[in-house]
Design an enzyme around this catalytic site. Structure first.
Site, mmCIF file in Angstrom:
data_model
loop_
_atom_site.group_PDB
_atom_site.id
_atom_site.type_symbol
_atom_site.label_atom_id
_atom_site.label_comp_id
_atom_site.label_asym_id
_atom_site.label_seq_id
_atom_site.Cartn_x
_atom_site.Cartn_y
_atom_site.Cartn_z
ATOM 1 N N GLY A 122 0.821 -1.202 0.000
ATOM 2 C CA GLY A 122 0.000 0.000 0.000
ATOM 3 C C GLY A 122 0.856 1.254 0.000
ATOM 4 O O GLY A 122 1.323 1.675 -1.048
ATOM 5 N N ASP A 168 6.667 -5.932 -14.220
ATOM 6 C CA ASP A 168 6.053 -4.917 -13.369
ATOM 7 C C ASP A 168 6.692 -3.581 -13.693
ATOM 8 O O ASP A 168 7.918 -3.466 -13.732
ATOM 9 C CB ASP A 168 6.283 -5.262 -11.897
ATOM 10 C CG ASP A 168 5.827 -4.164 -10.952
ATOM 11 O OD1 ASP A 168 4.890 -3.424 -11.307
ATOM 12 O OD2 ASP A 168 6.405 -4.061 -9.849
ATOM 13 N N HIS A 220 3.589 -7.241 -10.947
ATOM 14 C CA HIS A 220 3.753 -6.778 -9.574
ATOM 15 C C HIS A 220 3.271 -7.827 -8.566
ATOM 16 O O HIS A 220 3.880 -8.014 -7.530
ATOM 17 C CB HIS A 220 2.961 -5.476 -9.402
ATOM 18 C CG HIS A 220 3.251 -4.737 -8.144
ATOM 19 N ND1 HIS A 220 4.482 -4.178 -7.876
ATOM 20 C CD2 HIS A 220 2.463 -4.430 -7.074
ATOM 21 C CE1 HIS A 220 4.445 -3.574 -6.705
ATOM 22 N NE2 HIS A 220 3.232 -3.704 -6.203
ATOM 23 N N SER A 271 5.394 -5.177 -2.697
ATOM 24 C CA SER A 271 5.113 -3.758 -2.878
ATOM 25 C C SER A 271 5.577 -2.953 -1.662
ATOM 26 O O SER A 271 6.763 -2.980 -1.331
ATOM 27 C CB SER A 271 3.628 -3.568 -3.164
ATOM 28 O OG SER A 271 3.366 -2.283 -3.657
ATOM 29 N N TYR A 272 4.687 -2.230 -0.971
ATOM 30 C CA TYR A 272 5.120 -1.535 0.245
ATOM 31 C C TYR A 272 5.440 -2.522 1.360
ATOM 32 O O TYR A 272 5.929 -2.121 2.418
ATOM 33 C CB TYR A 272 4.079 -0.505 0.694
ATOM 34 C CG TYR A 272 4.674 0.522 1.638
ATOM 35 C CD1 TYR A 272 5.468 1.557 1.136
ATOM 36 C CD2 TYR A 272 4.485 0.443 2.998
ATOM 37 C CE1 TYR A 272 6.051 2.485 1.997
ATOM 38 C CE2 TYR A 272 5.056 1.368 3.864
ATOM 39 C CZ TYR A 272 5.843 2.386 3.357
ATOM 40 O OH TYR A 272 6.431 3.298 4.213
#
Length: 464
Positions: A83, A386, A439, A177-178
Protein backbone atom coordinates in the site's frame (compact mmCIF):
# COMPACT_ATOMS: atom_id res chain seq x y z
CA UNK A 1 13.35 -59.95 24.10
CA UNK A 2 10.23 -60.34 21.99
CA UNK A 3 8.32 -57.94 24.26
CA UNK A 4 11.11 -55.33 24.05
CA UNK A 5 11.19 -55.65 20.26
CA UNK A 6 7.43 -55.14 19.96
CA UNK A 7 7.59 -52.20 22.37
CA UNK A 8 10.33 -50.54 20.35
CA UNK A 9 8.28 -50.90 17.15
CA UNK A 10 5.26 -49.36 18.85
CA UNK A 11 7.32 -46.44 20.11
CA UNK A 12 8.68 -45.79 16.64
CA UNK A 13 5.17 -45.63 15.21
CA UNK A 14 3.93 -43.09 17.79
CA UNK A 15 3.91 -39.39 16.86
CA UNK A 16 7.04 -37.57 17.96
CA UNK A 17 4.97 -34.81 19.59
CA UNK A 18 1.58 -34.88 21.19
CA UNK A 19 -1.15 -33.00 19.40
CA UNK A 20 -1.83 -29.61 21.01
CA UNK A 21 -5.56 -28.99 21.40
CA UNK A 22 -7.04 -25.76 20.08
CA UNK A 23 -7.23 -22.89 22.50
CA UNK A 24 -10.76 -21.59 23.16
CA UNK A 25 -9.94 -18.42 21.19
CA UNK A 26 -8.76 -20.43 18.18
CA UNK A 27 -11.84 -22.63 18.36
CA UNK A 28 -14.02 -19.52 18.28
CA UNK A 29 -12.14 -18.27 15.21
CA UNK A 30 -12.53 -21.48 13.24
CA UNK A 31 -14.33 -21.12 9.92
CA UNK A 32 -16.80 -23.95 9.39
CA UNK A 33 -17.32 -23.14 5.71
CA UNK A 34 -16.75 -20.29 3.29
CA UNK A 35 -19.75 -19.24 1.19
CA UNK A 36 -19.27 -19.92 -2.49
CA UNK A 37 -16.37 -22.33 -2.03
CA UNK A 38 -16.22 -25.09 -4.69
CA UNK A 39 -15.88 -27.82 -2.04
CA UNK A 40 -15.14 -28.40 1.60
CA UNK A 41 -11.35 -28.16 1.98
CA UNK A 42 -9.25 -30.78 3.73
CA UNK A 43 -7.45 -28.10 5.76
CA UNK A 44 -8.81 -25.91 8.53
CA UNK A 45 -9.26 -22.14 8.25
CA UNK A 46 -9.49 -19.49 10.96
CA UNK A 47 -10.14 -15.77 11.06
CA UNK A 48 -10.78 -13.17 13.70
CA UNK A 49 -9.16 -10.40 15.71
CA UNK A 50 -6.05 -10.15 17.84
CA UNK A 51 -5.64 -7.10 20.07
CA UNK A 52 -2.28 -5.35 19.80
CA UNK A 53 -2.92 -2.16 21.81
CA UNK A 54 -0.30 -1.16 24.33
CA UNK A 55 -2.48 1.14 26.46
CA UNK A 56 -5.64 0.74 28.47
CA UNK A 57 -7.35 3.71 26.85
CA UNK A 58 -7.38 2.56 23.23
CA UNK A 59 -7.85 -0.74 21.46
CA UNK A 60 -6.38 -1.79 18.15
CA UNK A 61 -7.72 -5.08 16.87
CA UNK A 62 -6.00 -6.55 13.82
CA UNK A 63 -7.94 -8.94 11.62
CA UNK A 64 -6.28 -12.10 10.33
CA UNK A 65 -7.03 -15.10 8.12
CA UNK A 66 -5.12 -18.32 8.80
CA UNK A 67 -4.98 -21.37 6.55
CA UNK A 68 -3.41 -24.60 7.75
CA UNK A 69 -0.62 -26.14 5.72
CA UNK A 70 0.21 -29.79 5.03
CA UNK A 71 1.42 -30.40 8.60
CA UNK A 72 1.38 -28.62 11.96
CA UNK A 73 5.19 -28.77 11.80
CA UNK A 74 5.37 -27.05 8.39
CA UNK A 75 6.81 -23.51 8.45
CA UNK A 76 4.57 -20.71 9.66
CA UNK A 77 4.47 -17.85 7.15
CA UNK A 78 2.98 -14.38 7.56
CA UNK A 79 1.96 -12.55 4.35
CA UNK A 80 1.77 -8.74 4.24
CA UNK A 81 0.35 -6.81 1.29
CA UNK A 82 1.62 -3.30 0.78
CA UNK A 83 0.00 0.00 0.00
CA UNK A 84 0.71 1.39 2.48
CA UNK A 85 -2.78 0.66 3.67
CA UNK A 86 -3.84 -2.29 1.50
CA UNK A 87 -5.37 -5.50 2.81
CA UNK A 88 -3.56 -8.83 2.90
CA UNK A 89 -6.89 -10.49 2.17
CA UNK A 90 -6.05 -9.37 -1.35
CA UNK A 91 -3.06 -11.68 -1.22
CA UNK A 92 -5.21 -14.40 0.32
CA UNK A 93 -8.07 -14.28 -2.18
CA UNK A 94 -6.47 -13.01 -5.37
CA UNK A 95 -2.86 -14.20 -5.28
CA UNK A 96 -1.62 -17.10 -3.17
CA UNK A 97 -4.37 -18.35 -0.86
CA UNK A 98 -6.36 -21.55 -1.39
CA UNK A 99 -9.22 -19.75 -3.17
CA UNK A 100 -9.64 -16.91 -5.64
CA UNK A 101 -12.68 -14.65 -5.60
CA UNK A 102 -14.86 -15.16 -8.68
CA UNK A 103 -18.06 -13.70 -10.11
CA UNK A 104 -21.37 -13.74 -8.24
CA UNK A 105 -19.96 -14.31 -4.76
CA UNK A 106 -18.21 -17.58 -5.59
CA UNK A 107 -14.70 -18.90 -5.05
CA UNK A 108 -12.48 -21.01 -7.28
CA UNK A 109 -9.68 -23.25 -6.11
CA UNK A 110 -6.07 -22.14 -6.46
CA UNK A 111 -4.07 -25.25 -7.23
CA UNK A 112 -0.80 -23.42 -6.53
CA UNK A 113 -1.76 -22.08 -3.10
CA UNK A 114 1.14 -21.50 -0.74
CA UNK A 115 -0.53 -23.41 2.07
CA UNK A 116 0.42 -26.56 0.15
CA UNK A 117 3.88 -26.12 1.69
CA UNK A 118 3.33 -23.84 4.71
CA UNK A 119 0.89 -22.73 7.38
CA UNK A 120 -0.19 -19.31 6.08
CA UNK A 121 -1.36 -16.22 7.97
CA UNK A 122 -2.68 -13.09 6.23
CA UNK A 123 -2.75 -9.93 8.35
CA UNK A 124 -4.75 -6.75 7.72
CA UNK A 125 -2.38 -4.06 8.97
CA UNK A 126 -2.18 -1.33 10.16
CA UNK A 127 -5.44 -0.74 12.02
CA UNK A 128 -7.88 0.94 9.66
CA UNK A 129 -7.11 -1.49 6.84
CA UNK A 130 -9.86 -3.93 5.89
CA UNK A 131 -11.63 -5.22 8.97
CA UNK A 132 -8.87 -4.10 11.40
CA UNK A 133 -9.93 -1.30 13.75
CA UNK A 134 -8.80 1.21 16.33
CA UNK A 135 -10.97 2.83 18.96
CA UNK A 136 -8.83 5.95 18.53
CA UNK A 137 -9.50 7.38 15.03
CA UNK A 138 -6.39 9.56 15.32
CA UNK A 139 -4.29 6.43 14.90
CA UNK A 140 -5.45 6.19 11.30
CA UNK A 141 -3.86 9.55 10.46
CA UNK A 142 -0.73 9.18 12.62
CA UNK A 143 0.60 5.83 11.55
CA UNK A 144 3.92 4.98 9.98
CA UNK A 145 6.55 2.28 9.75
CA UNK A 146 7.52 2.16 13.44
CA UNK A 147 3.94 1.77 14.67
CA UNK A 148 3.19 -0.81 11.97
CA UNK A 149 6.25 -2.90 12.82
CA UNK A 150 5.47 -2.70 16.53
CA UNK A 151 1.87 -3.79 16.02
CA UNK A 152 2.92 -6.60 13.67
CA UNK A 153 5.27 -7.92 16.35
CA UNK A 154 2.47 -7.73 18.92
CA UNK A 155 0.19 -9.57 16.51
CA UNK A 156 2.71 -12.38 16.04
CA UNK A 157 3.06 -12.78 19.79
CA UNK A 158 -0.72 -12.86 20.16
CA UNK A 159 -1.12 -15.30 17.28
CA UNK A 160 1.38 -17.74 18.77
CA UNK A 161 -0.47 -17.57 22.09
CA UNK A 162 -3.70 -18.40 20.29
CA UNK A 163 -2.01 -21.13 18.20
CA UNK A 164 0.78 -22.47 20.44
CA UNK A 165 1.32 -25.48 18.17
CA UNK A 166 3.42 -23.21 15.94
CA UNK A 167 5.75 -21.76 18.58
CA UNK A 168 8.69 -23.99 17.65
CA UNK A 169 8.14 -23.83 13.88
CA UNK A 170 10.37 -21.99 11.47
CA UNK A 171 8.75 -18.58 11.03
CA UNK A 172 8.96 -16.52 7.83
CA UNK A 173 7.54 -13.19 6.74
CA UNK A 174 6.57 -12.56 3.11
CA UNK A 175 4.96 -9.75 1.17
CA UNK A 176 5.16 -7.41 -1.80
CA UNK A 177 5.11 -3.76 -2.88
CA UNK A 178 5.12 -1.53 0.24
CA UNK A 179 5.80 -4.80 1.97
CA UNK A 180 9.31 -3.62 1.10
CA UNK A 181 8.94 -1.57 4.29
CA UNK A 182 6.53 -3.78 6.23
CA UNK A 183 8.44 -7.05 5.88
CA UNK A 184 11.99 -6.01 6.81
CA UNK A 185 10.58 -3.63 9.44
CA UNK A 186 8.69 -6.43 11.19
CA UNK A 187 11.70 -8.73 10.84
CA UNK A 188 13.99 -6.24 12.58
CA UNK A 189 11.39 -5.71 15.31
CA UNK A 190 11.41 -9.46 15.96
CA UNK A 191 15.21 -9.70 16.04
CA UNK A 192 15.39 -6.76 18.46
CA UNK A 193 12.68 -8.23 20.68
CA UNK A 194 14.37 -11.63 20.68
CA UNK A 195 17.73 -10.04 21.55
CA UNK A 196 16.20 -8.23 24.53
CA UNK A 197 14.70 -11.47 25.81
CA UNK A 198 11.12 -10.26 25.47
CA UNK A 199 10.29 -12.87 22.82
CA UNK A 200 11.75 -16.06 21.38
CA UNK A 201 10.15 -16.10 17.93
CA UNK A 202 11.89 -18.59 15.65
CA UNK A 203 12.40 -16.15 12.77
CA UNK A 204 14.13 -17.93 9.91
CA UNK A 205 13.96 -15.16 7.33
CA UNK A 206 11.80 -13.28 4.84
CA UNK A 207 10.88 -13.13 1.16
CA UNK A 208 9.70 -9.85 -0.36
CA UNK A 209 8.68 -9.09 -3.94
CA UNK A 210 8.77 -5.97 -6.13
CA UNK A 211 9.62 -4.19 -2.93
CA UNK A 212 9.38 -0.42 -2.55
CA UNK A 213 12.66 0.14 -0.70
CA UNK A 214 14.57 3.32 -1.63
CA UNK A 215 12.48 6.12 -3.16
CA UNK A 216 15.29 7.57 -5.25
CA UNK A 217 16.28 4.25 -6.80
CA UNK A 218 12.77 2.85 -7.22
CA UNK A 219 11.50 6.07 -8.82
CA UNK A 220 14.46 6.38 -11.15
CA UNK A 221 14.27 2.67 -11.96
CA UNK A 222 10.62 3.05 -12.94
CA UNK A 223 11.41 5.81 -15.43
CA UNK A 224 14.25 3.72 -16.84
CA UNK A 225 11.94 0.75 -17.16
CA UNK A 226 9.24 2.69 -19.02
CA UNK A 227 11.77 3.95 -21.56
CA UNK A 228 13.63 0.65 -22.07
CA UNK A 229 10.31 -1.19 -22.53
CA UNK A 230 9.04 1.22 -25.19
CA UNK A 231 6.34 2.78 -23.03
CA UNK A 232 7.75 6.31 -23.25
CA UNK A 233 9.46 8.44 -25.85
CA UNK A 234 13.09 9.51 -25.69
CA UNK A 235 12.03 13.10 -25.09
CA UNK A 236 9.76 12.25 -22.16
CA UNK A 237 12.37 10.00 -20.55
CA UNK A 238 14.93 12.80 -20.78
CA UNK A 239 12.40 15.27 -19.35
CA UNK A 240 11.74 13.05 -16.34
CA UNK A 241 15.42 12.38 -15.72
CA UNK A 242 16.37 16.06 -16.04
CA UNK A 243 13.54 17.54 -13.96
CA UNK A 244 12.55 15.06 -11.23
CA UNK A 245 14.16 14.94 -7.81
CA UNK A 246 13.66 11.25 -7.23
CA UNK A 247 14.40 11.49 -3.50
CA UNK A 248 11.53 13.87 -2.80
CA UNK A 249 8.71 12.71 -5.01
CA UNK A 250 6.61 9.72 -5.07
CA UNK A 251 6.07 7.33 -5.62
CA UNK A 252 6.29 8.70 -9.12
CA UNK A 253 4.52 11.93 -8.26
CA UNK A 254 5.73 15.50 -7.93
CA UNK A 255 4.45 17.58 -5.07
CA UNK A 256 3.54 20.61 -7.17
CA UNK A 257 2.72 21.62 -10.72
CA UNK A 258 6.36 21.63 -11.77
CA UNK A 259 8.18 20.31 -14.82
CA UNK A 260 8.54 16.90 -13.19
CA UNK A 261 4.77 16.59 -12.82
CA UNK A 262 4.21 17.77 -16.36
CA UNK A 263 6.57 15.17 -17.79
CA UNK A 264 4.98 12.46 -15.63
CA UNK A 265 1.60 13.47 -17.04
CA UNK A 266 2.98 13.19 -20.55
CA UNK A 267 4.49 9.83 -19.62
CA UNK A 268 1.09 8.52 -18.51
CA UNK A 269 -0.56 9.81 -21.69
CA UNK A 270 2.08 8.13 -23.84
CA UNK A 271 1.59 4.80 -22.05
CA UNK A 272 -2.15 4.86 -22.57
CA UNK A 273 -4.57 2.60 -20.74
CA UNK A 274 -2.15 -0.22 -19.98
CA UNK A 275 -1.83 -2.28 -16.84
CA UNK A 276 1.29 -0.79 -15.32
CA UNK A 277 1.37 -3.66 -12.83
CA UNK A 278 1.86 -6.21 -15.60
CA UNK A 279 2.62 -4.39 -18.83
CA UNK A 280 1.72 -7.18 -21.24
CA UNK A 281 -1.61 -7.86 -19.52
CA UNK A 282 -4.91 -6.16 -20.29
CA UNK A 283 -7.02 -3.97 -18.05
CA UNK A 284 -10.28 -4.99 -16.43
CA UNK A 285 -12.53 -2.83 -18.60
CA UNK A 286 -15.61 -3.39 -16.45
CA UNK A 287 -13.91 -1.59 -13.57
CA UNK A 288 -14.87 1.95 -12.61
CA UNK A 289 -11.18 2.86 -12.94
CA UNK A 290 -10.20 2.55 -16.59
CA UNK A 291 -7.64 5.34 -16.84
CA UNK A 292 -4.02 4.27 -16.53
CA UNK A 293 -2.79 7.76 -15.67
CA UNK A 294 -3.93 7.59 -12.05
CA UNK A 295 -1.52 4.70 -11.50
CA UNK A 296 1.36 7.14 -11.39
CA UNK A 297 -0.18 9.12 -8.57
CA UNK A 298 0.15 6.89 -5.52
CA UNK A 299 1.72 3.52 -5.02
CA UNK A 300 -0.73 2.65 -2.29
CA UNK A 301 -3.92 2.64 -4.33
CA UNK A 302 -2.58 0.80 -7.31
CA UNK A 303 -3.05 -2.71 -6.03
CA UNK A 304 -6.80 -2.39 -6.23
CA UNK A 305 -7.06 0.20 -8.95
CA UNK A 306 -4.65 -1.41 -11.35
CA UNK A 307 -7.01 -4.28 -12.08
CA UNK A 308 -4.66 -7.06 -13.05
CA UNK A 309 -5.47 -8.00 -16.59
CA UNK A 310 -5.45 -11.00 -18.85
CA UNK A 311 -2.47 -12.89 -20.18
CA UNK A 312 -2.01 -16.10 -22.20
CA UNK A 313 -2.86 -18.13 -19.09
CA UNK A 314 -6.62 -18.83 -19.42
CA UNK A 315 -6.94 -19.10 -15.63
CA UNK A 316 -5.87 -15.48 -15.20
CA UNK A 317 -8.95 -13.43 -14.33
CA UNK A 318 -8.60 -9.73 -15.12
CA UNK A 319 -11.32 -8.54 -12.73
CA UNK A 320 -10.44 -10.66 -9.69
CA UNK A 321 -10.14 -7.69 -7.34
CA UNK A 322 -13.58 -6.40 -8.31
CA UNK A 323 -14.91 -9.83 -7.41
CA UNK A 324 -12.95 -9.77 -4.14
CA UNK A 325 -14.49 -6.52 -2.95
CA UNK A 326 -17.95 -7.83 -3.76
CA UNK A 327 -17.22 -11.09 -1.94
CA UNK A 328 -15.80 -9.53 1.22
CA UNK A 329 -18.84 -7.30 1.63
CA UNK A 330 -21.36 -10.16 1.57
CA UNK A 331 -23.05 -10.50 4.95
CA UNK A 332 -22.78 -14.29 4.76
CA UNK A 333 -19.02 -14.11 4.16
CA UNK A 334 -18.43 -11.70 7.02
CA UNK A 335 -20.46 -13.88 9.35
CA UNK A 336 -18.53 -16.98 8.28
CA UNK A 337 -15.20 -15.20 8.80
CA UNK A 338 -16.14 -13.90 12.26
CA UNK A 339 -16.15 -10.23 11.22
CA UNK A 340 -17.67 -7.95 13.83
CA UNK A 341 -20.93 -6.42 12.57
CA UNK A 342 -21.42 -2.72 11.99
CA UNK A 343 -18.00 -1.91 10.57
CA UNK A 344 -16.88 -0.03 7.48
CA UNK A 345 -17.34 -1.32 3.98
CA UNK A 346 -14.39 -3.55 3.12
CA UNK A 347 -12.08 -2.11 0.48
CA UNK A 348 -8.84 -3.50 -0.90
CA UNK A 349 -6.99 -0.33 0.18
CA UNK A 350 -8.04 1.74 3.17
CA UNK A 351 -9.96 4.96 2.73
CA UNK A 352 -9.21 6.14 6.29
CA UNK A 353 -5.50 5.40 6.79
CA UNK A 354 -3.22 8.35 6.03
CA UNK A 355 0.23 6.82 6.16
CA UNK A 356 3.39 8.78 6.91
CA UNK A 357 4.68 10.33 3.68
CA UNK A 358 8.07 10.75 5.31
CA UNK A 359 8.26 7.00 5.91
CA UNK A 360 7.09 6.35 2.37
CA UNK A 361 10.17 8.20 1.08
CA UNK A 362 12.61 6.78 3.63
CA UNK A 363 15.37 4.32 2.75
CA UNK A 364 15.25 0.77 4.05
CA UNK A 365 18.95 0.14 3.37
CA UNK A 366 19.99 0.64 7.03
CA UNK A 367 17.35 -1.91 8.00
CA UNK A 368 18.73 -4.37 5.44
CA UNK A 369 22.24 -3.87 6.77
CA UNK A 370 21.06 -4.66 10.30
CA UNK A 371 19.12 -7.72 9.12
CA UNK A 372 22.08 -9.07 7.15
CA UNK A 373 24.18 -8.63 10.28
CA UNK A 374 21.46 -10.52 12.16
CA UNK A 375 22.08 -13.57 9.98
CA UNK A 376 18.54 -14.39 8.84
CA UNK A 377 17.71 -15.62 5.33
CA UNK A 378 16.75 -12.76 2.99
CA UNK A 379 15.15 -13.30 -0.41
CA UNK A 380 14.27 -10.38 -2.70
CA UNK A 381 12.27 -11.36 -5.79
CA UNK A 382 11.04 -9.30 -8.69
CA UNK A 383 8.47 -9.94 -11.40
CA UNK A 384 10.13 -8.68 -14.56
CA UNK A 385 7.09 -7.14 -16.28
CA UNK A 386 6.05 -4.92 -13.37
CA UNK A 387 6.42 -1.23 -14.23
CA UNK A 388 5.37 0.35 -10.91
CA UNK A 389 8.16 -1.05 -8.67
CA UNK A 390 10.22 -2.66 -11.42
CA UNK A 391 13.27 -4.85 -11.44
CA UNK A 392 15.44 -1.93 -12.60
CA UNK A 393 14.83 -0.01 -9.36
CA UNK A 394 15.41 -3.11 -7.26
CA UNK A 395 18.74 -3.73 -8.95
CA UNK A 396 19.65 -0.08 -8.36
CA UNK A 397 19.20 -0.27 -4.59
CA UNK A 398 20.68 -3.75 -4.27
CA UNK A 399 23.88 -2.37 -5.79
CA UNK A 400 24.01 0.28 -3.05
CA UNK A 401 24.30 -2.46 -0.41
CA UNK A 402 27.70 -3.37 -1.86
CA UNK A 403 27.34 -7.06 -1.11
CA UNK A 404 29.89 -9.61 -2.26
CA UNK A 405 28.60 -11.87 -5.06
CA UNK A 406 28.81 -15.54 -4.09
CA UNK A 407 27.17 -16.88 -7.24
CA UNK A 408 26.83 -14.64 -10.28
CA UNK A 409 23.77 -14.00 -12.45
CA UNK A 410 22.38 -17.29 -13.70
CA UNK A 411 19.00 -18.66 -14.84
CA UNK A 412 16.91 -20.72 -12.46
CA UNK A 413 14.68 -23.54 -13.63
CA UNK A 414 11.04 -23.99 -12.66
CA UNK A 415 9.25 -27.29 -12.01
CA UNK A 416 8.33 -27.61 -15.69
CA UNK A 417 11.94 -27.34 -16.82
CA UNK A 418 11.57 -23.79 -18.14
CA UNK A 419 13.70 -20.78 -17.25
CA UNK A 420 11.75 -19.37 -14.31
CA UNK A 421 13.88 -16.24 -14.13
CA UNK A 422 17.37 -15.29 -13.01
CA UNK A 423 19.16 -15.22 -9.69
CA UNK A 424 22.16 -13.77 -7.93
CA UNK A 425 23.42 -15.10 -4.61
CA UNK A 426 25.01 -12.34 -2.56
CA UNK A 427 26.69 -12.60 0.81
CA UNK A 428 23.65 -12.36 3.10
CA UNK A 429 20.92 -12.05 0.47
CA UNK A 430 19.44 -13.85 -2.54
CA UNK A 431 17.91 -11.93 -5.43
CA UNK A 432 15.85 -13.57 -8.13
CA UNK A 433 13.63 -12.43 -10.95
CA UNK A 434 10.46 -14.21 -12.02
CA UNK A 435 10.05 -14.36 -15.77
CA UNK A 436 6.82 -12.92 -17.21
CA UNK A 437 5.49 -11.96 -13.77
CA UNK A 438 4.01 -8.60 -12.89
CA UNK A 439 3.75 -6.78 -9.57
CA UNK A 440 1.62 -9.54 -8.00
CA UNK A 441 4.05 -12.38 -8.72
CA UNK A 442 2.05 -15.27 -7.17
CA UNK A 443 -0.97 -14.40 -9.30
CA UNK A 444 0.88 -13.70 -12.53
CA UNK A 445 3.08 -16.80 -12.33
CA UNK A 446 1.54 -19.13 -9.73
CA UNK A 447 3.61 -22.23 -10.52
CA UNK A 448 6.90 -20.38 -10.57
CA UNK A 449 6.01 -18.49 -7.40
CA UNK A 450 5.24 -21.71 -5.56
CA UNK A 451 8.47 -23.24 -6.90
CA UNK A 452 10.77 -20.57 -5.52
CA UNK A 453 8.71 -20.12 -2.34
CA UNK A 454 9.06 -23.80 -1.46
CA UNK A 455 12.76 -23.78 -2.35
CA UNK A 456 13.27 -20.66 -0.26
CA UNK A 457 11.68 -22.21 2.82
CA UNK A 458 13.96 -25.21 2.42
CA UNK A 459 17.09 -23.12 1.86
CA UNK A 460 17.44 -24.55 -1.63
CA UNK A 461 17.19 -21.50 -3.87
CA UNK A 462 20.78 -22.04 -4.88
CA UNK A 463 19.79 -25.41 -6.35
CA UNK A 464 16.99 -24.15 -8.60
Amino acid sequence: MKFNYILSILLLTLPLTLSIPLTPQAQNDKITSLPGAPSQPTFSQYSGYITVSDTTTTTRDLFYYHVEGPSPSSPLVLWLNGGPGCSSLGGAFSELGPFFAAANGTLVENEHAWNKVANMVFLESPAGVGFSTSTDPEFYTNVGDDATAKDTLAFIVGFLERFPQYKENDFWITGESYGGHYVPGASLAILSSNASGETSINLKGFLVGNAWTVAEEDNKGAAEYWWTHALNSDETFKGIMDNCDFTGIGPLKGGEEDLCDKFLDVSATEMGNINIYSIYADQCLTSSNKDGAFLLQKLGNGHVAGKVGSNPNPEYEPCVEDYLEEYMNLASVQEAMNVRPGGRKWTQCSEVVEYSYEDLLSSMLPTYEALIEGGIEIVVFSGDVDAIVPVTGTRNWLAKLGLEVKKAWTPWTDSEGQVGGYKVLYEGLTFLTVRDAGHMVPYCQPKRALDFFEAGLKGELGNL
